[in-house]
Design an enzyme around this catalytic site. Structure first.
Site, PDB file in Angstrom:
ATOM      1  N   VAL A 162      -9.006  49.276  -9.606  1.00  0.00           N
ATOM      2  CA  VAL A 162      -8.820  47.856  -9.924  1.00  0.00           C
ATOM      3  C   VAL A 162      -7.792  47.721 -11.035  1.00  0.00           C
ATOM      4  O   VAL A 162      -6.877  46.898 -10.963  1.00  0.00           O
ATOM      5  CB  VAL A 162     -10.149  47.200 -10.366  1.00  0.00           C
ATOM      6  CG1 VAL A 162      -9.941  45.722 -10.678  1.00  0.00           C
ATOM      7  CG2 VAL A 162     -11.230  47.371  -9.295  1.00  0.00           C
ATOM      8  N   GLU A 163      -7.925  48.533 -12.054  1.00  0.00           N
ATOM      9  CA  GLU A 163      -7.057  48.428 -13.227  1.00  0.00           C
ATOM     10  C   GLU A 163      -5.588  48.685 -12.900  1.00  0.00           C
ATOM     11  O   GLU A 163      -4.705  47.980 -13.375  1.00  0.00           O
ATOM     12  CB  GLU A 163      -7.505  49.430 -14.309  1.00  0.00           C
ATOM     13  CG  GLU A 163      -8.586  48.918 -15.235  1.00  0.00           C
ATOM     14  CD  GLU A 163      -8.083  47.813 -16.153  1.00  0.00           C
ATOM     15  OE1 GLU A 163      -6.869  47.671 -16.345  1.00  0.00           O
ATOM     16  OE2 GLU A 163      -8.918  47.070 -16.668  1.00  0.00           O
TER      17      GLU A 163
END
Length: 348
Positions: A162-163
Site C-alpha cells: 500500500v505504501e
C-alpha cells in the site's frame, strides 16, 4: 478475518481498491466519487495509445490528463443538471439516467450538488502491484518472521504494497523513503539514517522499525485497523477520530470522522490494506515470485571499501549492493568506506 475485519461500510471501498490494484492497468483511469468509492462514472481506457509494456510519452500523458479533466467536467455538468431538475426529473438522457441510478441509495436532497465537488480520478496500479509482489517475494518470509517475533500478525508484512507498491527506491515529495516510506525524523528513532547509510531503504531493517512503530500504535489504539490507519495519519489524529466517532470500529471512523487533516489517503488506507490482503491471499499461486534472498548479517569491525568487502565475501560489488540497499551513493561509488560497526548483509 481475525485481526483485520472488513466492515460492511468499507466493502465498496475495499472492492474499489481491489480493482485498482488487481484489474485496472496504469493506462486506465477511473472517474469516481471520492466519498462513495463504489460509484464509478467511467473507466477511461488509454491502453490502445501505447504498445505493451511501453511507458506513455510526455505528450501523450498531457493529452491523457486533458481527456480525464474533460470527463470529470462532463460528469460534473450532468450532476449539476440533475440537481437543477429536482427530485423527479423526466426526459433524461441514458447517461443522465445512469448517473441518477448511481445515487438512488443516497437520501440527501443535495446529493448531486455535493457529488459535483467530489469527482476524482484514479489510475490503475496493476503493473506496479504485480511488480511489487514479485519484489517482495524475495524478502517476504523474513519480513513475516519479524512480525511473528514481535507477537504481531504476519499479514502486516503486506502493508508496504500500500505504501509504495514495494518500490525499494521509492522517495516521496516530502522525503519519505523505502518500501515503508519512513520520514527521516521518524526513521532516525529506529534506524541509522545518514549520508552513508540509510536503513529506511533496507526492507528488513525498515520492517523491524515498522514493527516497533506499529506495535506502539496498536498499544495506544487497541485494534489493528486503527493502528494501520495511524501509520498513515498519525496516532493522535486517529485517537481524535475515535473520540469524535464514539467507536473503535474502523468502518464507522473512516466514514463518520471529518477531521480537517483526515483526507482521502488516510480515510482509505485501511481499505487499501484489506484489498491487498484479499488479492494476495486469493491469488498467491497466480502472482509472480522471485527466489528468496538467503542472507546473513556480518558486522564489520573497521571501515571497509565496498570492493574489499565484496572480495572478502566472494561476490561482485553489484550483488553486495543488491543485498544492501541501505548503502548510499557515497559508499557504492567508492567515495567513502562502509562505516565500522555496520551489519552487512552477505550470502548465507
Amino acid at each position: 478475518e481475525g485481526s483485520f475485519p472488513r466492515p460492511a461500510k468499507l466493502r465498496p471501498a475495499i472492492d474499489f481498491w481491489k480493482r485498482v490494484f488487481g484489474t485496472y492497468s496504469e493506462h486506465q483511469v477511473v472517474v469516481h466519487d471520492a466519498w462513495y468509492l463504489g460509484k464509478v462514472y467511467e473507466v477511461l481506457d488509454f491502453r490502445p495509445w501505447v504498445s505493451d509494456g511501453a511507458p506513455m510519452s510526455g505528450e501523450l500523458l498531457e493529452l491523457r490528463n486533458q481527456k480525464v479533466a474533460e470527463a470529470k467536467e462532463h460528469y460534473r455538468s450532468i450532476l449539476l443538471r440533475l440537481h437543477a431538475l429536482g427530485p423527479d426529473p423526466s426526459g433524461l438522457s441514458p447517461e443522465e439516467e445512469k448517473v441518477q441510478a448511481l445515487f438512488r441509495d443516497v437520501p440527501d436532497g443535495d446529493k448531486y450538488l455535493t457529488a459535483a465537488d467530489r469527482l476524482r480520478s484514479q489510475p490503475g496500479l496493476r503493473e506496479k502491484f504485480v511488480t511489487g509482489v514479485a519484489q517482495q517475494s524475495r524478502y517476504l518470509d523474513r519480513m513475516e518472521q519479524v512480525f511473528a517475533s514481535h507477537g504481531m500478525p504476519r499479514e502486516l508484512a503486506r502493508l508496504p504494497l500500500v505504501e509504495s507498491c514495494f518500490n525499494i527506491d521509492a522517495y516521496s515529495k516530502v522525503g519519505a523513503a523505502g518500501v515503508w516510506q519512513f520520514m527521516p525524523s521518524t526513521g532516525r528513532q529506529y534506524m541509522r539514517v545518514n549520508n552513508a547509510i540509510d536503513e529506511r531503504r533496507d526492507p528488513i531493517r525498515a520492517t523491524e522499525a515498522a514493527a516497533e512503530h506499529l506495535g506502539g500504535d496498536y498499544e495506544a489504539l487497541g485494534t489493528w485497523p486503527l493502528a494501520i490507519t495511524a501509520y498513515n495519519h498519525g496516532r493522535g489524529g486517529v485517537a481524535r477520530g475515535v473520540d469524535e466517532s464514539g467507536t473503535t470500529d474502523i468502518g464507522e471512523v473512516a466514514t463518520r470522522y471529518h477531521g480537517r487533516a483526515f483526507g482521502f489517503a488516510s480515510r482509505n488506507f485501511y481499505a487499501e490494506f484489506a484489498a491487498i490482503l484479499e488479492l494476495t491471499a486469493r491469488a498467491d499461486s497466480e502472482l509472480p515470485s522471485l527466489p528468496p534472498l538467503r542472507m546473513a548479517e556480518v558486522r564489520i569491525g573497521r571501515p571497509m571499501r565496498l570492493g574489499e568487502a565484496a572480495r572478502h565475501v566472494g561476490i561482485s560489488e553489484e550483488e553486495l549492493i543488491d543485498m544492501n540497499p541501505a548503502l548510499m551513493p557515497v559508499v557504492t561509488h567508492g567515495r567513502a568506506p562502509i562505516p565500522s560497526g555496520y551489519a552487512l548483509w552477505v550470502p548465507r
